[in-house]
Scaffold this motif. Structure first.
Motif, short mmCIF file in Angstrom:
data_model
loop_
_atom_site.label_atom_id
_atom_site.label_comp_id
_atom_site.label_asym_id
_atom_site.label_seq_id
_atom_site.Cartn_x
_atom_site.Cartn_y
_atom_site.Cartn_z
N LEU A 12 17.49 -62.70 -9.98
CA LEU A 12 16.21 -63.37 -9.71
C LEU A 12 16.43 -64.86 -9.47
O LEU A 12 15.82 -65.45 -8.58
N ARG A 13 17.32 -65.44 -10.25
CA ARG A 13 17.64 -66.85 -10.05
C ARG A 13 18.26 -67.07 -8.66
O ARG A 13 17.93 -68.02 -7.96
N ASP A 14 19.16 -66.18 -8.26
CA ASP A 14 19.80 -66.30 -6.95
C ASP A 14 18.78 -66.20 -5.82
O ASP A 14 18.90 -66.86 -4.79
N LYS A 15 17.77 -65.35 -6.01
CA LYS A 15 16.75 -65.15 -4.99
C LYS A 15 15.76 -66.31 -4.92
O LYS A 15 15.24 -66.63 -3.84
N THR A 16 15.49 -66.95 -6.07
CA THR A 16 14.40 -67.95 -6.12
C THR A 16 14.87 -69.38 -6.38
O THR A 16 14.15 -70.32 -6.05
N GLY A 17 16.04 -69.52 -7.01
CA GLY A 17 16.51 -70.86 -7.36
C GLY A 17 15.84 -71.42 -8.60
O GLY A 17 16.09 -72.56 -9.00
N VAL A 18 14.98 -70.63 -9.25
CA VAL A 18 14.27 -71.08 -10.46
C VAL A 18 15.19 -70.96 -11.67
O VAL A 18 16.12 -70.15 -11.69
N GLY A 19 14.94 -71.78 -12.70
CA GLY A 19 15.77 -71.80 -13.90
C GLY A 19 15.85 -70.44 -14.60
O GLY A 19 14.94 -69.61 -14.49
N MET A 21 15.64 -69.49 -17.78
CA MET A 21 14.61 -69.16 -18.78
C MET A 21 13.32 -68.72 -18.10
O MET A 21 12.65 -67.77 -18.54
N ASP A 22 12.95 -69.41 -17.02
CA ASP A 22 11.73 -69.04 -16.29
C ASP A 22 11.90 -67.67 -15.63
O ASP A 22 10.95 -66.88 -15.58
N CYS A 23 13.10 -67.38 -15.13
CA CYS A 23 13.37 -66.07 -14.54
C CYS A 23 13.27 -64.96 -15.58
O CYS A 23 12.70 -63.89 -15.32
N LYS A 24 13.83 -65.22 -16.76
CA LYS A 24 13.78 -64.23 -17.85
C LYS A 24 12.32 -63.94 -18.23
O LYS A 24 11.92 -62.78 -18.38
N LEU A 41 6.58 -65.85 -10.13
CA LEU A 41 7.13 -67.21 -10.05
C LEU A 41 6.47 -68.01 -8.94
O LEU A 41 6.25 -69.22 -9.08
N ARG A 42 6.14 -67.36 -7.83
CA ARG A 42 5.46 -68.06 -6.74
C ARG A 42 4.08 -68.53 -7.20
O ARG A 42 3.66 -69.64 -6.89
N LYS A 43 3.38 -67.66 -7.93
CA LYS A 43 2.07 -68.05 -8.44
C LYS A 43 2.19 -69.20 -9.44
O LYS A 43 1.38 -70.12 -9.47
N LYS A 44 3.24 -69.12 -10.24
CA LYS A 44 3.49 -70.20 -11.20
C LYS A 44 3.77 -71.51 -10.46
O LYS A 44 3.33 -72.58 -10.86
N GLY A 45 4.51 -71.39 -9.36
CA GLY A 45 4.79 -72.56 -8.53
C GLY A 45 3.52 -73.15 -7.97
O GLY A 45 3.34 -74.37 -7.94
N ALA A 46 2.60 -72.29 -7.53
CA ALA A 46 1.32 -72.76 -6.99
C ALA A 46 0.52 -73.46 -8.08
O ALA A 46 -0.12 -74.49 -7.84
N GLY A 132 7.24 -75.56 -7.52
CA GLY A 132 7.55 -74.81 -8.74
C GLY A 132 9.03 -74.80 -9.03
O GLY A 132 9.46 -74.91 -10.18
N LYS A 133 9.84 -74.68 -8.00
CA LYS A 133 11.29 -74.61 -8.16
C LYS A 133 11.88 -75.94 -8.63
O LYS A 133 12.73 -75.97 -9.53
N LEU A 134 11.41 -77.03 -8.04
CA LEU A 134 11.99 -78.35 -8.34
C LEU A 134 11.26 -79.09 -9.44
O LEU A 134 11.77 -80.07 -9.98
#
Length: 284
Positions: A12-19, A21-24, A41-46, A132-134
């Motif tokens: 999931l991290r590889d697909k999204t670049g998100v940390g 802990m957030d992926c877990k 994660l996208r909704k969280k980013g929004a 959300g990612k950065l």
């Protein structure tokens, strides 16, 4: 609920670049469903983008694209909050992809870029996901576009990508024409003109300058009968600063820009003029 594997978190991290802990957490919230976790994660980013909407995004990059035929030029400012993020590959790669899209798509306004699609999503949604990612507000601040049918478009981007310019030259296309066009783009970036020639300076700007010069002269005790002459002299210097054609050429301060163009026209037995330019400096 089944245990979330380290491999699933890494995927999931590889697909999204998100940390991690957030992926877990995303996988836990979606019972390990990878696609739903991505949507989570996208909704969280929004949501994060909405929270950061009032933050100041004054760092970032200037991106420039010129098409292969040198007929269309795009200059774009993409912002973030910190210099650290601005220098990172995620942000610079994203900004580059937006510039590529703007040129390929023919976008001419900020709204057109935001409404365009990058990959399988709208740019506006991609920006929210990147926020959300950065963890920083990401914004497309402005875009400038120049097009020519029979002339040449050229550009200059200063090292560091915080200052750049594109210029449209009315001149028969050739290697020499592209070279002088690049020189003119560099001139615009370095010397910061606001118009091509003095006739384009807004009348209200001229009146404002005149009033400043008048007050300066009077406060310095200059006799009233000499004030108009002083204003005229200072206005000439003002034109030499703000009008591109009247500026000293950056590669040879003994020449004016107009003189450089006149010399080119004589040498190549052709006509040449500056049709327009756009100059962006980060954070202006």
């Amino acid at each position: 609920m089944s245990q979330i594997s380290a491999k699933a978190v890494k995927d999931l991290r590889d697909k999204t670049g998100v940390g991690m802990m957030d992926c877990k957490k995303a996988l836990e919230e979606t019972q390990g469903d990878m696609q739903k976790a991505i949507e989570y994660l996208r909704k969280k980013g929004a949501a994060l983008a909405a929270k950061r909407a009032d933050r100041e995004a004054s760092e970032g990059v200037i991106e420039i694209r010129i098409d292969d035929a040198a007929k269309t030029g795009v200059i774009l400012e993409v912002n973030c909050e910190t210099d650290f993020v601005a220098r990172g590959e995620d942000f610079t790669g994203f900004a580059a992809s937006l510039a590529d899209l703007a040129l390929a798509n023919g976008s001419t306004t900020r709204d057109e870029i935001l409404a365009a699609s990058i990959g399988d999503e709208k740019v506006d949604d991609a920006i929210k996901a990147m926020t959300g990612k950065l963890g920083e507000k990401i914004d497309v601040k402005r875009i400038g576009v120049l097009k020519t049918e029979s002339g040449v478009i050229a550009s200059y981007l200063h090292p560091g990508a915080q200052l750049g310019a594109i210029i449209e030259m009315a001149v028969a296309p050739s290697q020499d024409a592209e070279e002088i066009a690049r020189d003119m783009a560099m001139q615009v970036a370095a010397a910061a003109p606001i118009v091509v020639d003095r006739s384009k300076v807004p009348s209200d700007s001229i009146e404002k300058e005149k009033e400043i010069y008048r007050q300066q002269a009077l406060s310095q005790g200059k006799p009233e009968q000499f004030v108009d002459k002083i204003i005229t002299g200072r206005l000439e210097k003002y034109y030499q600063e703000v009008a591109l054609l009247e500026q000293a050429f950056i590669k040879d301060s003994n020449m004016k820009v107009q003189g450089v163009l006149d010399e080119y026209a004589k040498t190549h037995d052709t006509e040449i003029s500056v049709a327009g330019f756009v100059r962006y400096q980060l954070g202006e």
